[in-house]
Design a protein around this motif. Structure first.
Motif, PDB file in Angstrom:
ATOM      1  N   ALA A 154       0.853  -1.187   0.000  1.00 50.86           N
ATOM      2  CA  ALA A 154       0.000   0.000   0.000  1.00 50.86           C
ATOM      3  C   ALA A 154       0.886   1.232   0.000  1.00 50.86           C
ATOM      4  O   ALA A 154       2.002   1.211   0.540  1.00 50.86           O
ATOM      5  CB  ALA A 154      -0.911   0.013   1.225  1.00 50.86           C
ATOM      6  N   THR A 155       0.393   2.282  -0.620  1.00 48.69           N
ATOM      7  CA  THR A 155       1.107   3.563  -0.626  1.00 48.69           C
ATOM      8  C   THR A 155       0.080   4.664  -0.358  1.00 48.69           C
ATOM      9  O   THR A 155      -1.105   4.399  -0.171  1.00 48.69           O
ATOM     10  CB  THR A 155       1.788   3.840  -1.981  1.00 48.69           C
ATOM     11  N   GLY A 156       0.551   5.898  -0.370  1.00 55.12           N
ATOM     12  CA  GLY A 156      -0.365   7.018  -0.219  1.00 55.12           C
ATOM     13  C   GLY A 156      -0.825   7.571  -1.549  1.00 55.12           C
ATOM     14  O   GLY A 156      -1.533   8.578  -1.597  1.00 55.12           O
ATOM     15  N   ARG A 157      -0.470   6.896  -2.645  1.00 57.57           N
ATOM     16  CA  ARG A 157      -0.735   7.414  -3.984  1.00 57.57           C
ATOM     17  C   ARG A 157      -1.964   6.790  -4.618  1.00 57.57           C
ATOM     18  O   ARG A 157      -2.278   5.617  -4.387  1.00 57.57           O
ATOM     19  CB  ARG A 157       0.491   7.194  -4.870  1.00 57.57           C
ATOM     20  N   SER A 158      -2.617   7.579  -5.450  1.00 59.80           N
ATOM     21  CA  SER A 158      -3.844   7.113  -6.107  1.00 59.80           C
ATOM     22  C   SER A 158      -3.574   6.336  -7.386  1.00 59.80           C
ATOM     23  O   SER A 158      -4.483   5.712  -7.934  1.00 59.80           O
ATOM     24  CB  SER A 158      -4.750   8.313  -6.428  1.00 59.80           C
ATOM     25  N   ASP A 159      -2.338   6.366  -7.884  1.00 60.19           N
ATOM     26  CA  ASP A 159      -2.044   5.688  -9.141  1.00 60.19           C
ATOM     27  C   ASP A 159      -1.589   4.241  -8.937  1.00 60.19           C
ATOM     28  O   ASP A 159      -1.169   3.582  -9.880  1.00 60.19           O
ATOM     29  CB  ASP A 159      -1.002   6.464  -9.953  1.00 60.19           C
ATOM     30  N   TYR A 160      -1.668   3.754  -7.707  1.00 61.75           N
ATOM     31  CA  TYR A 160      -1.378   2.352  -7.411  1.00 61.75           C
ATOM     32  C   TYR A 160      -2.504   1.777  -6.553  1.00 61.75           C
ATOM     33  O   TYR A 160      -3.255   2.524  -5.923  1.00 61.75           O
ATOM     34  CB  TYR A 160      -0.040   2.217  -6.676  1.00 61.75           C
ATOM     35  N   PRO A 161      -2.627   0.457  -6.511  1.00 61.81           N
ATOM     36  CA  PRO A 161      -3.662  -0.137  -5.655  1.00 61.81           C
ATOM     37  C   PRO A 161      -3.423   0.197  -4.183  1.00 61.81           C
ATOM     38  O   PRO A 161      -2.309   0.512  -3.764  1.00 61.81           O
ATOM     39  CB  PRO A 161      -3.489  -1.645  -5.910  1.00 61.81           C
ATOM     40  N   ASN A 162      -4.486   0.085  -3.397  1.00 53.74           N
ATOM     41  CA  ASN A 162      -4.406   0.221  -1.936  1.00 53.74           C
ATOM     42  C   ASN A 162      -3.870   1.577  -1.486  1.00 53.74           C
ATOM     43  O   ASN A 162      -2.859   1.674  -0.793  1.00 53.74           O
ATOM     44  CB  ASN A 162      -3.546  -0.903  -1.348  1.00 53.74           C
ATOM     45  N   GLN A 163      -4.570   2.627  -1.891  1.00 49.14           N
ATOM     46  CA  GLN A 163      -4.169   3.962  -1.467  1.00 49.14           C
ATOM     47  C   GLN A 163      -4.623   4.230  -0.036  1.00 49.14           C
ATOM     48  O   GLN A 163      -5.812   4.215   0.268  1.00 49.14           O
ATOM     49  CB  GLN A 163      -4.764   5.032  -2.387  1.00 49.14           C
ATOM     50  N   VAL A 164      -3.655   4.469   0.844  1.00 45.40           N
ATOM     51  CA  VAL A 164      -3.953   4.879   2.216  1.00 45.40           C
ATOM     52  C   VAL A 164      -4.063   6.397   2.204  1.00 45.40           C
ATOM     53  O   VAL A 164      -3.062   7.101   2.207  1.00 45.40           O
ATOM     54  CB  VAL A 164      -2.854   4.412   3.194  1.00 45.40           C
ATOM     55  N   ASN A 165      -5.286   6.875   2.140  1.00 43.95           N
ATOM     56  CA  ASN A 165      -5.532   8.305   1.982  1.00 43.95           C
ATOM     57  C   ASN A 165      -6.519   8.751   3.052  1.00 43.95           C
ATOM     58  O   ASN A 165      -7.571   8.146   3.231  1.00 43.95           O
ATOM     59  CB  ASN A 165      -6.105   8.579   0.583  1.00 43.95           C
ATOM     60  N   ASN A 166      -6.177   9.823   3.738  1.00 44.96           N
ATOM     61  CA  ASN A 166      -7.025  10.280   4.836  1.00 44.96           C
ATOM     62  C   ASN A 166      -8.375  10.821   4.391  1.00 44.96           C
ATOM     63  O   ASN A 166      -9.241  11.094   5.222  1.00 44.96           O
ATOM     64  CB  ASN A 166      -6.276  11.334   5.659  1.00 44.96           C
ATOM     65  N   VAL A 167      -8.559  10.950   3.083  1.00 43.26           N
ATOM     66  CA  VAL A 167      -9.882  11.342   2.599  1.00 43.26           C
ATOM     67  C   VAL A 167     -10.911  10.260   2.929  1.00 43.26           C
ATOM     68  O   VAL A 167     -12.112  10.522   2.957  1.00 43.26           O
ATOM     69  CB  VAL A 167      -9.834  11.626   1.078  1.00 43.26           C
ATOM     70  N   LEU A 168     -10.438   9.046   3.221  1.00 48.68           N
ATOM     71  CA  LEU A 168     -11.343   7.979   3.655  1.00 48.68           C
ATOM     72  C   LEU A 168     -11.867   8.214   5.071  1.00 48.68           C
ATOM     73  O   LEU A 168     -12.785   7.532   5.503  1.00 48.68           O
ATOM     74  CB  LEU A 168     -10.634   6.619   3.594  1.00 48.68           C
ATOM     75  N   GLY A 169     -11.264   9.156   5.774  1.00 49.85           N
ATOM     76  CA  GLY A 169     -11.730   9.447   7.128  1.00 49.85           C
ATOM     77  C   GLY A 169     -12.526  10.723   7.248  1.00 49.85           C
ATOM     78  O   GLY A 169     -13.295  10.907   8.187  1.00 49.85           O
ATOM     79  N   PHE A 170     -12.341  11.604   6.288  1.00 51.85           N
ATOM     80  CA  PHE A 170     -12.989  12.912   6.384  1.00 51.85           C
ATOM     81  C   PHE A 170     -13.822  13.195   5.153  1.00 51.85           C
ATOM     82  O   PHE A 170     -13.347  12.949   4.034  1.00 51.85           O
ATOM     83  CB  PHE A 170     -11.908  13.991   6.548  1.00 51.85           C
ATOM     84  N   PRO A 171     -15.040  13.644   5.318  1.00 49.50           N
ATOM     85  CA  PRO A 171     -15.609  14.143   6.586  1.00 49.50           C
ATOM     86  C   PRO A 171     -16.369  13.083   7.393  1.00 49.50           C
ATOM     87  O   PRO A 171     -17.098  13.419   8.333  1.00 49.50           O
ATOM     88  CB  PRO A 171     -16.592  15.214   6.107  1.00 49.50           C
ATOM     89  N   PHE A 172     -16.207  11.819   7.066  1.00 45.47           N
ATOM     90  CA  PHE A 172     -17.080  10.775   7.605  1.00 45.47           C
ATOM     91  C   PHE A 172     -16.958  10.579   9.116  1.00 45.47           C
ATOM     92  O   PHE A 172     -17.959  10.347   9.804  1.00 45.47           O
ATOM     93  CB  PHE A 172     -16.814   9.467   6.871  1.00 45.47           C
ATOM     94  N   ILE A 173     -15.736  10.677   9.647  1.00 43.93           N
ATOM     95  CA  ILE A 173     -15.570  10.540  11.095  1.00 43.93           C
ATOM     96  C   ILE A 173     -16.269  11.695  11.801  1.00 43.93           C
ATOM     97  O   ILE A 173     -17.010  11.500  12.772  1.00 43.93           O
ATOM     98  CB  ILE A 173     -14.077  10.482  11.463  1.00 43.93           C
ATOM     99  N   PHE A 174     -16.061  12.901  11.292  1.00 44.52           N
ATOM    100  CA  PHE A 174     -16.719  14.055  11.904  1.00 44.52           C
ATOM    101  C   PHE A 174     -18.229  14.036  11.666  1.00 44.52           C
ATOM    102  O   PHE A 174     -18.993  14.513  12.502  1.00 44.52           O
ATOM    103  CB  PHE A 174     -16.116  15.357  11.371  1.00 44.52           C
ATOM    104  N   ARG A 175     -18.649  13.491  10.549  1.00 43.67           N
ATOM    105  CA  ARG A 175     -20.083  13.355  10.298  1.00 43.67           C
ATOM    106  C   ARG A 175     -20.750  12.569  11.426  1.00 43.67           C
ATOM    107  O   ARG A 175     -21.735  13.001  12.012  1.00 43.67           O
ATOM    108  CB  ARG A 175     -20.290  12.623   8.970  1.00 43.67           C
ATOM    109  N   GLY A 176     -20.190  11.399  11.760  1.00 46.45           N
ATOM    110  CA  GLY A 176     -20.750  10.583  12.826  1.00 46.45           C
ATOM    111  C   GLY A 176     -20.639  11.237  14.179  1.00 46.45           C
ATOM    112  O   GLY A 176     -21.573  11.191  14.988  1.00 46.45           O
ATOM    113  N   ALA A 177     -19.501  11.875  14.448  1.00 46.29           N
ATOM    114  CA  ALA A 177     -19.284  12.509  15.751  1.00 46.29           C
ATOM    115  C   ALA A 177     -20.211  13.708  15.960  1.00 46.29           C
ATOM    116  O   ALA A 177     -20.839  13.863  17.018  1.00 46.29           O
ATOM    117  CB  ALA A 177     -17.828  12.933  15.885  1.00 46.29           C
TER     118      ALA A 177
END
Length: 277
Positions: A154-177
């Motif tokens: 996994a990397t932080g890049r969108s041009d490879y599989p398994n992107q670890v990107n914090n956009v997967l957490g926001f705004p969804f974590i704050f939405r629930g909170a």
């Protein structure tokens, strides 16, 4: 303050990469409690990730931190602080290359180009490599794959599989909170977010719009899909609902009679509307 405060680079990275770690371990047939984990980097993000991995089931004694001065070991004086100290173990390893020998997991939160193919080759069978430095990972995706065909990468890049990107957490974590008027984001809410993301990656039924957005004909749980795609509208539903439920269960929600069933339906309607756009 009676409002939730959250540091993206620390806790966001921990939550998202934690989900990737859960699924990578499943794919590789390994237990978190047995994983030997090496961190390249010992700053706020790395230590936050390490602590979160422990909450998920990893063992403190199996984690090595490597900073600019080398391995954080018991008795080292240079560059040690109260945050690194708990990770200082009795070990003869002193360099990143030595630390990676026989390791199950490499978690990179440092700078690009630090890891060589030889280091990846020295890791344990079925290794997990998270090279998360941006824009240039600690080792390139192609280099790592050529070094070890049995790895999950996994990397932080969108041009490879398994992107670890914090956009997967926001705004969804704050939405629930915020929807339950939580006055903090506690560890239980972070763990719930991680498990929700990990579980979603294992679910079938990826929306066609997501596949089209990434130019894919199909996407199935496995070595090249261990974490949901940021464009997947189901992330909104699963992660926000999980965070809200955890806030209610742990008593930090301001709305005590919050209806989780109706809330999930509301999120699903929002997700469907997003998918239609």
């Amino acid at each position: 303050m009676s409002i939730p405060v959250f540091h993206d680079d620390q806790h966001g990275t921990a939550i998202i990469s934690g989900a990737a770690l859960l699924n990578a371990a499943t794919v590789q047939g390994k237990s978190l409690s047995d994983l030997k984990i090496v961190f390249s980097g010992a700053g706020a993000a790395a230590i936050s990730c390490a602590l979160h991995y422990i909450r998920l089931g990893a063992k403190l004694e199996n984690i090595l931190l490597v900073d600019s001065a080398g391995v954080v070991y018991k008795g080292r004086v240079k560059g040690i602080n109260k945050y690194k100290e708990p990770f200082a173990h009795v070990t003869s390893k002193r360099t990143l290359a030595e630390a990676m020998e026989g390791a199950d997991v490499f978690a990179g939160l440092s700078v690009g180009g630090l890891v060589t193919p030889a280091m990846v080759k020295s890791m344990a069978p079925r290794p997990i490599v998270f090279a998360m430095a941006n824009p240039d990972p600690e080792i390139g995706y192609t280099e790592a794959r050529e070094a070890r065909s049995d790895l999950v990468m996994a990397t932080g890049r969108s041009d490879y599989p398994n992107q670890v990107n914090n956009v997967l957490g926001f705004p969804f974590i704050f939405r629930g909170a915020l929807d339950v008027r939580a006055h903090t984001i506690n560890e239980e809410m972070k763990v719930a977010a991680t498990h929700a993301l990990a579980a979603l990656a294992q679910k079938p039924g990826i929306p066609a719009a997501v596949l089209e957005g990434y130019g894919l004909s199909k996407l199935e749980f496995g070595p090249e899909y261990i974490i949901p795609k940021p464009l997947d509208p189901r992330v909104l539903v699963e992660e926000s609902a999980a965070v809200a439920e955890a806030a209610l269960k742990t008593g930090v929600a301001g709305i005590k009679d919050f209806d989780l069933v109706e809330y999930r339906k509301k999120l699903e309607r929002m997700g469907e509307e997003i998918a239609r756009r």
